[in-house]
Scaffold this motif. Structure first.
Motif, short mmCIF file in Angstrom:
data_model
loop_
_atom_site.label_atom_id
_atom_site.label_comp_id
_atom_site.label_asym_id
_atom_site.label_seq_id
_atom_site.Cartn_x
_atom_site.Cartn_y
_atom_site.Cartn_z
N THR A 82 3.59 -2.40 5.44
CA THR A 82 4.37 -3.57 5.04
C THR A 82 5.20 -3.24 3.80
O THR A 82 4.82 -2.36 3.01
N LEU A 83 6.29 -3.94 3.65
CA LEU A 83 7.12 -3.85 2.44
C LEU A 83 7.06 -5.20 1.74
O LEU A 83 6.91 -6.24 2.39
N ASP A 84 7.18 -5.20 0.42
CA ASP A 84 7.04 -6.45 -0.32
C ASP A 84 8.29 -7.32 -0.27
O ASP A 84 8.32 -8.40 -0.86
N ARG A 85 9.30 -6.83 0.42
CA ARG A 85 10.47 -7.66 0.73
C ARG A 85 11.13 -7.11 1.98
O ARG A 85 10.98 -5.92 2.29
N ASP A 86 11.82 -7.95 2.70
CA ASP A 86 12.45 -7.53 3.94
C ASP A 86 13.72 -6.73 3.64
O ASP A 86 14.54 -7.15 2.83
N VAL A 87 13.84 -5.58 4.26
CA VAL A 87 15.04 -4.75 4.11
C VAL A 87 15.47 -4.26 5.47
O VAL A 87 14.67 -4.17 6.40
N VAL A 88 16.73 -3.92 5.60
CA VAL A 88 17.29 -3.41 6.85
C VAL A 88 16.75 -2.00 7.09
O VAL A 88 16.58 -1.20 6.16
N MET A 89 16.44 -1.72 8.34
CA MET A 89 15.93 -0.40 8.71
C MET A 89 16.88 0.70 8.22
O MET A 89 18.11 0.60 8.38
N ASP A 90 16.31 1.74 7.64
CA ASP A 90 17.01 2.98 7.30
C ASP A 90 17.99 2.84 6.14
O ASP A 90 18.67 3.82 5.80
N ASN A 91 18.08 1.67 5.52
CA ASN A 91 19.08 1.45 4.48
C ASN A 91 18.49 1.80 3.12
O ASN A 91 17.52 1.17 2.66
N VAL A 92 19.07 2.77 2.43
CA VAL A 92 18.53 3.25 1.16
C VAL A 92 18.82 2.29 0.01
O VAL A 92 17.94 2.03 -0.82
N SER A 93 20.02 1.75 -0.04
CA SER A 93 20.45 0.96 -1.21
C SER A 93 19.49 -0.17 -1.59
O SER A 93 19.09 -0.27 -2.76
N PRO A 94 19.08 -1.04 -0.66
CA PRO A 94 18.18 -2.13 -1.06
C PRO A 94 16.81 -1.65 -1.50
O PRO A 94 16.12 -2.32 -2.27
N LEU A 95 16.39 -0.47 -1.06
CA LEU A 95 15.09 0.06 -1.47
C LEU A 95 15.09 0.35 -2.96
O LEU A 95 14.06 0.22 -3.64
N ARG A 96 16.23 0.73 -3.50
CA ARG A 96 16.33 1.08 -4.91
C ARG A 96 16.29 -0.13 -5.83
O ARG A 96 16.28 0.02 -7.06
N ALA A 97 16.22 -1.31 -5.25
CA ALA A 97 16.09 -2.52 -6.06
C ALA A 97 14.64 -2.76 -6.48
O ALA A 97 14.35 -3.76 -7.15
N GLY A 98 13.74 -1.87 -6.10
CA GLY A 98 12.34 -1.99 -6.53
C GLY A 98 11.38 -2.34 -5.42
O GLY A 98 10.36 -2.99 -5.67
N VAL A 99 11.66 -1.91 -4.19
CA VAL A 99 10.79 -2.22 -3.06
C VAL A 99 9.54 -1.33 -3.10
O VAL A 99 9.62 -0.14 -3.43
N THR A 100 8.41 -1.92 -2.73
CA THR A 100 7.14 -1.18 -2.65
C THR A 100 6.55 -1.36 -1.26
O THR A 100 6.57 -2.45 -0.70
N GLY A 101 6.04 -0.27 -0.71
CA GLY A 101 5.35 -0.32 0.58
C GLY A 101 3.87 -0.09 0.41
O GLY A 101 3.43 0.51 -0.58
N ARG A 102 3.09 -0.57 1.38
CA ARG A 102 1.64 -0.36 1.35
C ARG A 102 1.09 -0.59 2.75
O ARG A 102 1.78 -1.12 3.62
N PHE A 103 -0.15 -0.18 2.97
CA PHE A 103 -0.79 -0.44 4.25
C PHE A 103 -0.97 -1.94 4.45
O PHE A 103 -1.10 -2.71 3.48
N GLU A 104 -1.00 -2.33 5.71
CA GLU A 104 -1.26 -3.74 6.07
C GLU A 104 -2.58 -4.17 5.43
O GLU A 104 -3.52 -3.38 5.33
N GLN A 105 -2.66 -5.40 4.98
CA GLN A 105 -3.75 -5.86 4.13
C GLN A 105 -5.14 -5.65 4.73
O GLN A 105 -6.04 -5.13 4.08
N ALA A 106 -5.33 -6.06 5.99
CA ALA A 106 -6.64 -5.92 6.62
C ALA A 106 -7.01 -4.45 6.79
O ALA A 106 -8.18 -4.06 6.62
#
Length: 291
Positions: A82-106
């Motif tokens: 999961t990502l902590d905010r929705d972003v377009v697939m493969d798009n680098v620019s929005p990731l640089r706004a501070g996106v964090t990924g992690r495993f699904e909670q369960a």
């Protein structure tokens, strides 16, 4: 749990290797084991995941950040990321706004509740996508002990394909129990030592247990072959990558292999052309030394 990770969906076309998602999952598993959380900020992925892809993935003309963005955004489709905010697939620019990924909670909660399972999953993942000569290096790069037990020793772990028990012996005999590159033929007490049966096209990537997909290689040259430092050209001659460097005369002896034609004994087939092409395109890294 093991099946979820070992069956990650990957883009496959004409045998092309694509270990990007497994490498991201391994990076997150390493962080979970070390810190108790699988969080991977994009600022970390853009450097560390890109390094893993460059080192252990096939040669690519895609930029480092873009190569990392593919799995960072697409692993969501496998239901484990999961990502902590929705972003377009493969798009680098929005990731640089501070996106964090992690495993699904369960999933993360399950892994955190069974710490030993984290290492087991990491081993299953790496053995599903890399040969044993490379698996330990990948595990070390993401913070795991490369000497951890192999997949077959873990309860619940399984392989869809089983290696032929006779293939190794057949390959070593076919190449007269000596390294096809340097001629090393060491024995101890009459037993061959320091010599491996190497797949040209990796077994983990559908390489067959057939003589025309095997070479007898000393452990050093097997390692260099699987790490993309050594390869084969269309004429079954050894090529050395310009990425390789060494300071001592012993290390620089690897350069002397460049241009060496394989000369199997009569009746032993050379590696099949499709397998050599696969290795050249999917494993060999950098450009060959000048002739």
């Amino acid at each position: 749990m093991l099946a979820v990770f070992s069956s990650l969906r990957q883009h496959q076309q004409n045998g092309q290797r694509s270990p990007h998602k497994p490498l991201l999952a391994l990076l997150a598993l390493g962080r979970l084991a070390a810190n108790g959380r699988s969080d991977v900020p994009w600022s970390v992925a853009e450097v560390e995941l890109a390094d893993l892809i460059a080192e252990f993935g096939p040669a690519s003309r895609t930029g480092r950040a873009q190569s990392a963005a593919y799995p960072f955004t697409r692993l969501r489709a496998d239901g484990i990321w999961t990502l902590d905010r929705d972003v377009v697939m493969d798009n680098v620019s929005p990731l640089r706004a501070g996106v964090t990924g992690r495993f699904e909670q369960a999933l993360e909660a399950r892994l955190r509740s069974e710490p030993a399972l984290i290492e087991t999953v990491a081993r299953v993942l790496v053995d599903s996508h890399f040969p044993s000569t490379v698996a330990g290096d990948v595990l070390s790069a993401v913070g795991f002990d490369p000497e951890a037990a192999a997949v077959g020793e873990h309860p619940g772990a399984s392989r869809s394909r089983r290696r032929s028990s006779a293939w190794r012996t057949a390959v070593l005999e076919a190449w007269d129990r000596q390294c096809a590159f340097c001629g090393f033929d060491g024995q101890a007490g009459g037993m061959t030592i320091g010599l491996d049966a190497a797949h040209v096209r990796w077994f983990a990537l559908d390489g067959p247990d057939e003589l025309n997909n095997g070479l007898a290689l000393c452990t050093l040259h097997h390692k260099l072959f699987d790490r993309g430092v050594l390869g084969l050209d269309d004429d079954a001659a050894v090529v050395v990558s310009q990425r390789f460097s060494a300071r001592t005369a012993t290390g620089r002896a690897v350069y002397e292999l460049h241009g060496l034609r394989l000369r199997p004994r009569p009746g032993t087939p050379l590696p099949a052309a499709p397998h050599m092409v696969w290795h050249r395109e999917q494993v060999f890294q950098g450009a060959p030394l000048a002739s």
